[in-house]
Scaffold this active site. Structure first.
Site, PDB file in Angstrom:
ATOM      1  N   GLU A  41       0.836  -1.201   0.000  1.00 37.66           N
ATOM      2  CA  GLU A  41       0.000   0.000   0.000  1.00 37.66           C
ATOM      3  C   GLU A  41       0.875   1.257   0.000  1.00 37.66           C
ATOM      4  OE1 GLU A  41      -3.406   2.021   2.949  1.00 37.66           O
ATOM      5  OE2 GLU A  41      -2.362   0.178   3.541  1.00 37.66           O
ATOM      6  N   LYS A 112      -9.262   2.397  -2.191  1.00 35.23           N
ATOM      7  CA  LYS A 112      -9.518   1.842  -0.856  1.00 35.23           C
ATOM      8  C   LYS A 112     -10.870   2.317  -0.354  1.00 35.23           C
ATOM      9  CE  LYS A 112      -7.116   1.378   3.626  1.00 35.23           C
ATOM     10  NZ  LYS A 112      -5.876   1.738   4.359  1.00 35.23           N
ATOM     11  N   CYS A 148      -5.468  -3.103   2.430  1.00 35.91           N
ATOM     12  CA  CYS A 148      -5.275  -3.181   3.876  1.00 35.91           C
ATOM     13  C   CYS A 148      -6.566  -3.254   4.679  1.00 35.91           C
ATOM     14  CB  CYS A 148      -4.403  -2.026   4.341  1.00 35.91           C
ATOM     15  SG  CYS A 148      -3.684  -2.295   5.995  1.00 35.91           S
TER      16      CYS A 148
END
Length: 546
Positions: A41, A112, A148
């Protein structure tokens, strides 16, 4: 299909070096027959970039890195994390994105969805959550890309979000999940990480390829521990802790469970030791420093820091200064000297008694009529701090702070004295854990003289002084501090768990009234779930429990 996980150590804002490293790992992955290489990330910019994200030039440089990586995506696909500008006026200006690069171009971008805003995380300050969810088609596979936190709302007794992005991606029937991550280290986090990812695999019945950062960004440490978990929830492989690594996995072998290595052993003291050594080394190398200095008192805290610094930087790059006063015992000086000799560090002995008496003579007319006390004790600590900073300035050595978490919590330290330093090495290690860590260091032979570990702790600022004169036994104090700081328990909760009510009242009051000291101290290397620093935000002028 062969998937390479590139567990790398990047440097915040060092675009050229980050690009060079990813190009190198891409070539290595190609040579090993990988069809896709996966980077963590925000790997283009480093994590956490914090307010650098507010500079257009910073984002433009990240975009250049993505474009250069896209050119290298020839015969291999690249998955990499980078910030993306939001073209819509409404909402935050950026997305935290996973790029899929193939055939020399950007093929897919997935933003994300779940943006953490707890502990060290503050992503909603900068990023807009995803509003669209699409899979990637590459060769004959359908791939779900997530970032994540997008996995961390599953298997959680107290979900923080109302959506799971994988629920939406499952509509496209993906073959497996790629998760690019920046998951910081704490000594019990790796086990928690495995459980959360297994919960995702169990829910979606899909293999997961998960890559994490390794390295340190000031106080935030990353342990790596990237994971491959097959559709049955079995850990096929957990990559090494605290080191860069590239490994290639065949999707069919993962599915069949061939050549499984499983999870790594996790010993608390091994993890804390390795994390702190890495944290010191990374702080120095990323800032261009080479040599460290510290005050060596003959106590356990400075002994630990001396050992850790020697292992991180090499003993030839660590200088220890012994500064005995009229209250220093002979054994403390001898213990400190023996430790420095054991480590092979340079050490200097600079007695401070004459300097202290000069200060007392200077201040005597102004202090006339007042009884000697804390001000005179703290003078000794501040004299030592001044001497250490003089060495630092003269020789270019960075001062390492040696305060432990127990002392930082209750304010048992002197501002501009023993709380000085450029980096707090053990500020997230309780005193009782310091003794554990010292015994761990000595497990194969005496490195820290045994007397340092066995003698009662003392600041040696007055005759026959012991820490127990001012503080409860550390075993009792640390238990209360842990329940309050890490577990966020109320005074009543802690008392009902068996703690002495007067101890609880005193300890919690000391924690809260000393917030002003912690706001002025060096960055603390984070090894627990709740370290002092950027992940713990409390007001200075507050009345609660004070």
């Amino acid at each position: 299909m062969n998937i390479a996980l590139a567990q790398i150590n990047v440097h915040v804002g060092n675009f050229d070096a980050n690009l060079k490293k990813m190009l190198d790992y891409t070539e290595r992955a190609k040579r090993q027959g990988a069809d896709i290489v996966v980077f963590p990330e925000l790997a283009t910019v480093g994590y956490p970039p914090r307010d650098f994200l507010e500079f257009d030039d910073f984002i433009d440089k990240a975009n250049v890195v993505v474009q250069e990586l896209a050119k290298a995506a020839d015969g291999i696909a690249i998955v990499v994390g980078s910030p993306t500008k939001n073209p819509v006026v409404e909402g935050k200006d950026l997305y935290n994105s996973a790029y899929f690069l193939a055939n020399g171009r950007i093929q897919q971008v997935q933003h994300k969805t779940l943006l953490p805003t707890y502990d060290i995380f503050d992503e909603y300050r900068y990023f807009e959550p995803a509003a669209e969810w699409n899979v990637v088609r590459y060769q004959d596979k359908t791939i779900a890309m997530i970032v994540c936190e997008d996995s961390w709302n599953v298997g959680n007794e107290n979900p923080l979000y109302k959506i799971n992005p994988m629920d939406l991606l499952m509509e496209h029937t993906p073959d497996f999940i790629i998760n690019i991550s920046a998951s910081p280290f704490s000594f019990d986090h790796a086990a928690e990480r495995v459980m959360v990812l297994q919960a995702n695999v169990d829910l979606y019945n899909l293999p997961m390829y998960y890559v994490n950062h390794v390295g340190a960004q000031t106080e935030v440490l990353f342990d790596g521990g990237s994971l491959v978990i097959n559709q049955r929830g079995e850990v096929v492989d957990e990559m090494p802790y605290f080191e860069e690594c590239l490994r290639v996995y065949n999707t069919e072998e993962v599915k069949d469970g061939d050549e499984m290595t499983g999870e790594r052993e996790r010993d608390k003291m091994t993890l804390i030791h390795d994390a702190l050594v890495m944290g010191i080394r990374q702080y120095f190398t990323k800032l261009g420093f080479r040599r460290a200095i510290l005050g060596l008192s003959g106590g356990i805290d400075s002994a630990l820091v001396a050992v850790l610094a020697s292992r991180a930087l090499g003993p030839e790059n660590v200088r220890c200064v012994l500064m005995p006063s009229q209250h220093s015992s002979d054994h403390s000086v001898n213990d400190a000297r023996q430790l420095a000799q054991n480590l092979g560090c340079q050490y200097d002995i600079v007695p401070i008694e004459s300097v202290y008496h000069s200060y007392i003579d200077l201040l005597r007319p102004h202090f006339f009529g007042y009884k000697e006390g804390l001000a005179e004790e703290n003078l000794q600590a501040r004299i030592r701090g001044m001497i250490l900073m003089a060495f630092s300035n003269k020789f270019g050595n960075i001062l390492l702070n040696t305060s432990n978490k127990s002392e930082m919590a209750v304010g048992y330290g002197t501002l501009y004295g023993d709380m000085a330093g450029g980096l707090s090495v053990i500020g997230d290690v309780y005193k009782t854990e310091c003794f554990e860590l010292a015994r761990f260091i000595n497990k194969d032979g005496e490195v820290i003289p045994d007397n340092i570990i066995t003698k009662p702790p003392s600041a040696e600022l007055r005759p026959d002084q012991l820490d127990s004169d001012s503080l409860p036994p550390y075993e009792e104090l640390d238990a209360v501090l842990y329940q309050y700081i890490e577990l966020h328990q109320s005074p009543q909760d802690i008392i009902e768990a068996g703690a002495d009510p007067l101890l609880v009242q005193k300890a919690l009051r000391l924690v809260n009234i000393n917030e002003f000291k912690r706001h002025q101290t060096a960055p603390v290397l984070r090894v627990s779930k709740k370290a002092f620093g950027m992940g713990r935000r409390f007001p200075i002028v507050a009345k609660y429990l004070s």
